[in-house]
Design an enzyme around this catalytic site. Structure first.
Site, short mmCIF file in Angstrom:
data_model
loop_
_atom_site.label_atom_id
_atom_site.label_comp_id
_atom_site.label_asym_id
_atom_site.label_seq_id
_atom_site.Cartn_x
_atom_site.Cartn_y
_atom_site.Cartn_z
CB SER A 37 2.13 -12.63 70.60
OG SER A 37 2.90 -11.78 71.41
CB SER B 254 3.64 -12.69 74.35
OG SER B 254 2.27 -12.77 74.02
CE LYS C 114 5.79 -10.08 69.77
NZ LYS C 114 5.22 -10.34 71.13
#
Lengths: 484, 483
Positions: free
Chosen positions: A151, A175, A76
């Site tokens: 997210s 997330s 990420k």
């Protein structure tokens, strides 16, 4: 090759069926040809990946390979990676090349994992749809008109589309779990303090936690073995012995007490999601688990508490993005105030600005007691609720999100609707507990995941249950057609 | 109208740690800009603070020395404001749970009485960097070497009533932190900076007047001047029918005036909240006990000992104990010379005169305590006269060696051999018949004064080496025998 699990890839590398360079090249090729359909990646680090892979092959030839040596991974874009753009999904950091390595990515590097690139995300991890990314939304590999969740939507989509065998994510209010649910993959949010936050760009420091996003629970366990543990660079990192997360994957579920919070199956939960989750729970029962209805009465309070605490912390965490030392700076500032105002006005997107304002407001003189302090009190109640529940049950089961993935843009102008999506995930972060999401089936044609919440440091148990469930189901093996 | 001044001080003390409060970067003064600022000090995304345990220890050390409550559970908060030299956009400080709670400090007033000043609290915090406004062609430079330097902010009660009291209090704190090795106390390098909260009220009124805060005053002299200037300004303002505005002011030493910086209350809401990156610090009693056991003798204890055990006057004991370096110097001199009073006289007298003339601290004295003691030993055993002693000290100051070396080189050894003295006396008596005649013909009670002339002659003849006491004695005896 790309439908193999980590364990299978490790076997292939070990037996010489393919080299790390071949494997890495295969994934890089897939990203090149397919990522335009998902927009899962912000950066692809091809050159670095190939040289890492060549290095891994040498290590293997020298007989020094470990379990993960030579296997590709996607990170990420919230983890600082030395010499590589680390944007956090924001224009603010579009020009930011991290000069140091986060603990999570460093541990991955040390395990011999090959970084393919950095994945798309909601700006500064603020969002549940990946639509707030400066780099455009990630699209759900199962239906590119739909959101992937957020997210960590880029990581979820990358794994679901088999553009990476595994990925890292972070979970502040769901997330990791919510996009895992919406993309049909496995995601683990560890106990707060289990995985170091050093080098992970902070959204809400007391809630942020990194974890694995994978095809299977076993894969997640293998990555956990690499990234978990005490880090002296993170004061909130906890000094508790780290399990071998793969050791107990096959333990039986006989006698396992599974709590079903009635608040998690109440109004608001999509009927077809409910059906999927109930049948997943039945599978556990078939394996000997004992089901028990429980109550987590504070569930509904988690949304207001979270949406005060997280923005409050974020409002301070994001103050460093001021155009002075790094990141975006506006053109030709007239004076200091002009530089601050335009830099931050231009560099941040709407959702980030909204949360900074909410957070600053909640901390203001005269409002602190009514908002921030009250939210912290509620947070304690939520935690106590779970502690009480774990007196009676070993694990808590329920849905991850009330719905499956919805259309891109469908709630973009309704932040509250988006916040309500987090109802089943927020409490876990507020309490600091570990939770796992495993693919449990399809509702409305889209995947949805079963969430299992464990007591503190019970990651092994959650992975064990997930693995046992995946032994009798094949939802985790489903791949979207165009990525098969 | 009679006005009373009310003063409260916030003293920022830079703690004597090797590294910063939350990072491993060095705290050394004077490095090239930004060479002592790591990723954390720069406030890069993703960095996390880890508390420097030494800073906690030094905070506790100070707390114990002022007899304060120790914060067994202390916690860090974030104080939010934007400024270019504040990298994170917030300062990590302690709000609700400081490391040091209520304590006190006794100061001595000019009339010799003692006054107790309350200390409200002392808390740990990080320093900001520095903005550099010159040399950048209309732009500002930022030096973050100082960012993250550990500070202890010591907050007093509004117990201080004059600029002089304020200075006495600051001096006392300054002395204490050096005694404790809590800080180097180097005010020129910013190791101690004082914010002065000043207000006035009609004498007899209980309610406080509106205060102003004079920021960052960094010398004893300026503290006194700044406060007095501000008091005058406030009195003039009120007597002219105006009102004091609560604000932050800056002292301009060149113009000897204070100027408004910004209006504190209106401009800033710091939005304090607990720092989620740092867990509360829980201190064990054993940690406190260990520090307590390691505390050195403190200034007041030292003063009392100098008085009671070494027989110094209260004044001498106070002066000599005020600074640790001075006290240590004095003690070495006193011990080696085996005469505390003599040591006190010379340290506070001749030596201090030299130091003041050269504007040197005792620690930079070219004459070591051992050297001074060596000279005093020769003074005591009559090897040299008091006058000779001054000559020796001057020579030692100029780097001419030990007392004995100087005495030898300059021939300062006193003649104490009575035979030798007698022969010089005889010579002088025979060379000055007129004066002898005058002496012998005078009334006995007037003769005493006249001996001085002969002493002078003898000293001259001996080139100053004859022991004056002995000369006096011999002269009297011989002259009186002629009467």
């Amino acid at each position: 090759m790309h439908n193999k699990t980590l364990a299978e890839l490790a076997d292939g590398l070990k037996s010489g069926e393919f080299s790390s360079v071949e494997l890495t090249t295969h994934y890089l090729d897939r990203i090149k040809s397919l990522d335009s359909q998902t927009n899962a990646f912000i950066s692809v680090t091809e050159e670095q990946a190939l040289s890492q892979a060549a290095e891994a092959d040498k290590t293997r030839a020298a007989g020094d390979a470990t379990a993960l040596t030579g296997i590709p991974i996607a990170h990420k874009d919230i983890f600082c990676t030395e010499g590589v753009k680390t944007s956090c999904g924001s224009k603010m950091l579009d020009n930011f090349i991290a000069p140091y390595e986060s603990t999570v990515t460093e541990k991955c590097n040390n395990s011999g994992l090959i970084m393919l690139g950095k994945t798309n995300m909601d700006e500064f991890a603020m969002g549940s749809t990946n639509e707030s990314s400066f780099y455009g939304p990630t699209k759900n590999p199962w239906d590119n008109t739909k959101i992937p969740g957020g997210s960590s939507g880029g990581s979820a989509a990358a794994v679901a589309a088999r553009l990476a065998p595994i990925a890292t994510g972070t979970d502040t209010g769901g997330s990791i779990r919510q996009p895992a649910s919406m993309c049909g993959i496995t995601g683990l949010k560890p106990t707060y303090g289990r995985v170091s936050r050093w080098g992970m760009i902070a959204f809400a420091s007391s809630l942020d936690q990194a974890g694995p996003m994978a095809q299977t629970a076993e894969d997640a366990a293998m990555l956990m073995n690499s990234i978990a543990g005490l880090d002296h660079k993170d004061s909130t990192s906890i000094d508790t012995p780290v399990d071998d997360y793969t050791a107990n994957l096959n333990n039986g579920l006989e006698g396992l007490r599974v709590g079903l919070p009635k608040e998690y199956f109440a109004e608001g939960l999509d009927d077809s999601v409910k059906t999927v989750i109930e049948s997943a729970i039945k599978e556990m029962e078939k394996q000997g688990a004992i089901l028990k209805e429980i109550s987590l009465a504070t569930t509904s309070l988690s949304i207001p508490a979270y949406y005060v605490i997280a923005p409050a912390e974020a409002s301070a965490n994001l103050s460093r993005f001021d155009g002075v030392r790094f990141g975006h700076r506006c053109e030709d500032p007239k004076d200091l105030t002009d530089m601050y105002t335009r830099t931050r006005g231009e560099g941040f997107g709407d959702e980030v600005k909204r949360r900074i304002m909410v957070g600053a407001y909640a901390l203001s003189a005269g409002y602190y007691d009514a908002y921030y302090k009250k939210a912290q009190q509620v947070r304690r109640l939520i935690k106590n609720d779970f502690i009480k529940a774990f007196d009676e049950v070993d694990v808590i089961a329920g849905p991850t999100a009330p719905t499956t993935a919805f259309g891109l843009g469908s709630i973009k102008n309704d932040p509250v609707a988006m916040y309500l999506e987090d109802i089943f995930t927020l409490s876990v972060n507020l309490a600091g507990l570990p939770a796992i999401t495993v693919p449990a089936g399809f509702a409305n044609g889209m995947p949805t995941g079963l969430q299992l919440i464990g007591n503190y440091f019970q990651e092994s148990k959650l992975l064990n249950i997930g693995h046992k469930y995946q032994q009798v189901t094949d939802w985790h093996k489903k791949t979207p057609e165009q990525f098969a | 109208m009679q006005w009373e001044t009310v003063i409260g001080l916030e003293i920022h003390v830079q703690l004597a740690t090797e590294s910063k409060i939350f990072s491993g970067a060095s705290t050394k003064f004077g490095a090239e800009p930004n060479t002592q600022a790591c990723a954390l000090d720069l406030g890069l995304p993703g960095v996390l603070p880890v508390v420097n345990e030494k800073a906690i220890e030094l905070g506790v050390r100070f707390g114990l020395a002022i007899d304060a409550e120790i914060g067994m559970k202390s916690a860090f908060d974030r104080k939010n404001y934007f400024y270019p030299d504040l990298p994170k956009g917030y300062q990590t400080t302690q709000m609700d749970y400081p490391i040091v709670g209520v304590g006190h400090m006794d100061i001595e007033l000019e009339d010799g009485s003692t006054k107790r000043i309350g200390v409200t609290r002392a808390h740990l915090e990080e320093d900001a960097g520095k903005s550099l406004h010159e040399d950048f062609d209309g732009q500002s430079g930022i030096d973050l070497n100082r960012a993250g330097t550990p500070l202890l902010e010591i907050v007093s009660e509004p117990d201080i009533r004059s600029a002089k009291e304020a200075v006495a209090y600051v001096k006392k704190i300054h002395s204490l932190i050096q005694y404790l090795d809590v800080s180097d106390g180097n005010m020129a390098e910013g190791s101690m900076r004082v914010d002065c909260n000043v207000s006035i009220r009609p004498k007899g009124q209980e309610e406080f007047g509106t205060r102003t805060e004079i920021k960052n005053v960094n010398s004893f002299k300026f503290i006194e001047k700044a406060i007095n200037t501000e008091i005058e300004r406030q009195i003039d303002l009120i007597e002219d029918g105006g009102t004091v505005v609560q604000e932050t002011r800056l002292y301009d030493s060149a113009k000897d005036e204070t100027r408004s910086m910004r209006s504190k209350e209106v401009a800033n809401d710091y939005r304090y909240f607990p720092c989620p990156d740092l867990l509360p610090i829980i201190i064990e009693q054993s940690f406190v006990d260990e520090i307590k056991a390691s505390l050195p003798e403190l200034p007041d204890q030292k003063r009392d000992r100098f008085q009671q055990e070494m027989g110094l006057s209260h004044y001498d004991a106070s002066v000599l104990s005020a600074s640790r370096d001075l006290a240590n110097y004095f003690e070495v001199v006193a011990t080696e010379a085996k005469d505390a009073k003599l040591a006190a006289n010379w340290v506070m007298g001749e030596l201090s005169k030299f130091l003041n003339q050269s504007d040197l601290e005792i620690s930079a004295s070219p004459v070591s305590a051992e050297q001074l003691a060596g000279m005093l030993i020769r003074l005591k055993d009559d090897t040299i006269s008091s006058k000779g002693a001054k000559t020796v000290l001057e020579a030692m100051w100029e780097g001419e060696g030990s007392a004995d070396e100087v005495i030898e080189k300059k021939g300062l050894k006193q003649v104490t051999d009575s035979g030798a003295i007698e022969s010089i006396v005889d010579e002088v008596i025979s060379n000055c018949p007129a004066q002898v005649e005058q002496y012998t013909s005078s009334e006995p009670d007037k003769r005493g004064k006249m001996v001085g002339f002969f002493v002078g002659q003898v000293m001259k003849a001996s080139k100053g080496t004859a022991n004056p006491g002995q000369v006096n004695q011999v002269l009297k005896k011989k002259l009186d025998a002629l009467c």
